[in-house]
Design a protein around this motif. Structure first.
Motif, short mmCIF file in Angstrom:
data_model
loop_
_atom_site.label_atom_id
_atom_site.label_comp_id
_atom_site.label_asym_id
_atom_site.label_seq_id
_atom_site.Cartn_x
_atom_site.Cartn_y
_atom_site.Cartn_z
N TYR A 127 -6.71 -0.04 12.31
CA TYR A 127 -6.68 -1.34 11.65
C TYR A 127 -7.08 -1.28 10.17
CZ TYR A 127 -5.74 -3.53 16.10
OH TYR A 127 -5.14 -3.91 17.28
N MET A 140 -2.12 -0.78 11.10
CA MET A 140 -1.88 -2.10 11.65
C MET A 140 -1.82 -3.18 10.57
SD MET A 140 -1.19 -2.27 14.82
CE MET A 140 -1.57 -3.96 15.29
N PRO A 149 3.04 -3.95 10.34
CA PRO A 149 3.42 -5.36 10.53
C PRO A 149 3.80 -6.05 9.22
CG PRO A 149 1.46 -4.85 11.81
CD PRO A 149 1.71 -3.68 10.90
N THR A 183 5.94 -12.85 14.48
CA THR A 183 4.77 -12.05 14.09
C THR A 183 3.70 -12.13 15.16
OG1 THR A 183 5.22 -12.47 11.74
CG2 THR A 183 3.02 -11.68 12.32
N LEU A 215 2.22 -8.89 17.54
CA LEU A 215 0.82 -8.52 17.72
C LEU A 215 0.35 -8.75 19.14
CD1 LEU A 215 -0.71 -9.87 14.38
CD2 LEU A 215 0.14 -7.59 14.92
N ILE A 253 1.40 -5.72 21.21
CA ILE A 253 0.52 -4.59 20.89
C ILE A 253 -0.84 -4.76 21.55
CG2 ILE A 253 -0.71 -3.42 19.02
CD1 ILE A 253 2.25 -2.74 19.22
N THR A 254 -1.38 -5.97 21.48
CA THR A 254 -2.70 -6.24 22.05
C THR A 254 -2.71 -6.01 23.55
OG1 THR A 254 -3.13 -7.90 20.34
CG2 THR A 254 -4.52 -7.97 22.28
N ASN A 269 -7.55 -8.69 16.79
CA ASN A 269 -6.12 -8.95 16.62
C ASN A 269 -5.84 -10.39 16.20
OD1 ASN A 269 -4.31 -6.49 17.50
ND2 ASN A 269 -6.08 -6.50 18.86
N LEU A 298 -6.33 -10.22 12.60
CA LEU A 298 -5.17 -9.57 12.00
C LEU A 298 -3.99 -10.53 11.91
CD1 LEU A 298 -3.78 -7.00 10.92
CD2 LEU A 298 -3.16 -6.46 13.29
N PHE A 299 -3.80 -11.35 12.93
CA PHE A 299 -2.72 -12.34 12.89
C PHE A 299 -2.94 -13.34 11.74
CE2 PHE A 299 -1.27 -16.64 14.13
CZ PHE A 299 0.11 -16.41 14.03
#
Length: 266
Positions: free
Chosen positions: A78, A82, A86, A132, A136, A139-140, A164, A167-168
């Motif tokens: 991350y 990551m 993305p 998007t 994610l 992936i999570t 996550n 991250l979003f």
């Protein structure tokens, strides 16, 4: 939202989505088994042989011995992968949703349909955000399932989901920048130059701040708000998440307004 335009977007961007998703799944399937519950000394030694400590920090690799699986994934994935991968999806997709139509002249066809401009651009914005989110989410879920297969009970699922989610929020902000560039630009080149160039520029500033003694640079880049290590260790507040989401909302609302006012040939 216009369901026909939304379905068209799915068909047009499905291959890009699957390629980016496959690359991320590949990285997670490789990195997760590298974790050693007894300590990561061998991995740290191997990484140090290939890159200097400064370079490791620049690329977001801050692995320490006896770290939790959640913090291990945060440090290894991350800090860079990551974010960058993305980002590539959101910027290319945003460019395709508006600027490419304007550049090729197909936007005139869309505007000739009995659909308002705001509805068209709102559909494109919603598709970018939802795709998007789905990227994610996949992936999570994969990381949670695979981590529990390889290391049952070692992944802090709540902290990983929080990571996550943060991250979003970051990707929503970045996609907002790319979407505004796509709306304002008349060519795909200009859209990508700004939409992808701005996030990449600030990431380079972040790398410079991490790798050098010029720590003041971290105050010049929005990536400093994404404290993945603290989130993974459940030591972070989520004020930064709301800042990213609020900024993303402003960018998308401004983009919709700008598109409704933009002079386009019909």
């Amino acid at each position: 939202m216009n369901k026909f335009l939304f379905a068209y977007n799915i068909r047009q961007n499905a291959l890009l989505f699957l390629i980016i998703l496959s690359v991320l799944l590949l990285y997670f399937s490789i990195i997760i088994p590298m974790y050693d519950p007894a300590g990561n000394e061998d991995l740290i030694a191997m990484a140090s042989m290939k890159m200097s400590p400064e370079m490791l920090k620049a690329f977001g690799f801050t692995i320490t011995p006896n770290v939790s699986l959640t913090s291990f994934l945060a440090s290894y994935l991350y800090g860079m992968l990551m974010i960058i991968i993305p980002m590539i999806y959101t910027c290319i997709c945003a460019n395709r949703l508006v600027a490419q139509h304007t550049d090729k002249g197909s936007m005139a066809f869309l505007l000739s349909a009995p659909i308002s401009r705001k509805r068209i651009v709102a559909t494109q914005a919603l598709f970018l955000l939802l795709s998007t989110f789905m990227l994610l989410l996949c992936i999570t879920l994969f990381a949670i399932v695979y981590s529990n297969i390889k290391f049952p009970g070692l992944l802090d699922v709540r902290a990983f989901i929080a990571l996550n989610w943060a991250l979003f929020a970051l990707m929503s902000f970045i996609s907002g920048i790319a979407f505004m560039a796509s709306v304002c630009a008349d060519t795909t080149q200009a859209s990508l130059a700004f939409g992808l160039g701005v996030p990449l520029f600030f990431y380079v500033v972040k790398m410079a701040a991490d790798a050098t003694d010029y720590t003041f640079l971290k105050y010049l880049t929005f990536y400093s708000l994404f404290d993945y290590s603290a989130i993974a260790a459940t030591e972070a507040s989520f004020v930064q998440v709301f800042i990213f989401l609020f900024a993303a909302l402003l960018l998308y609302c401004t983009s919709i307004f700008c598109f409704s006012q933009k002079q386009l040939a019909v």
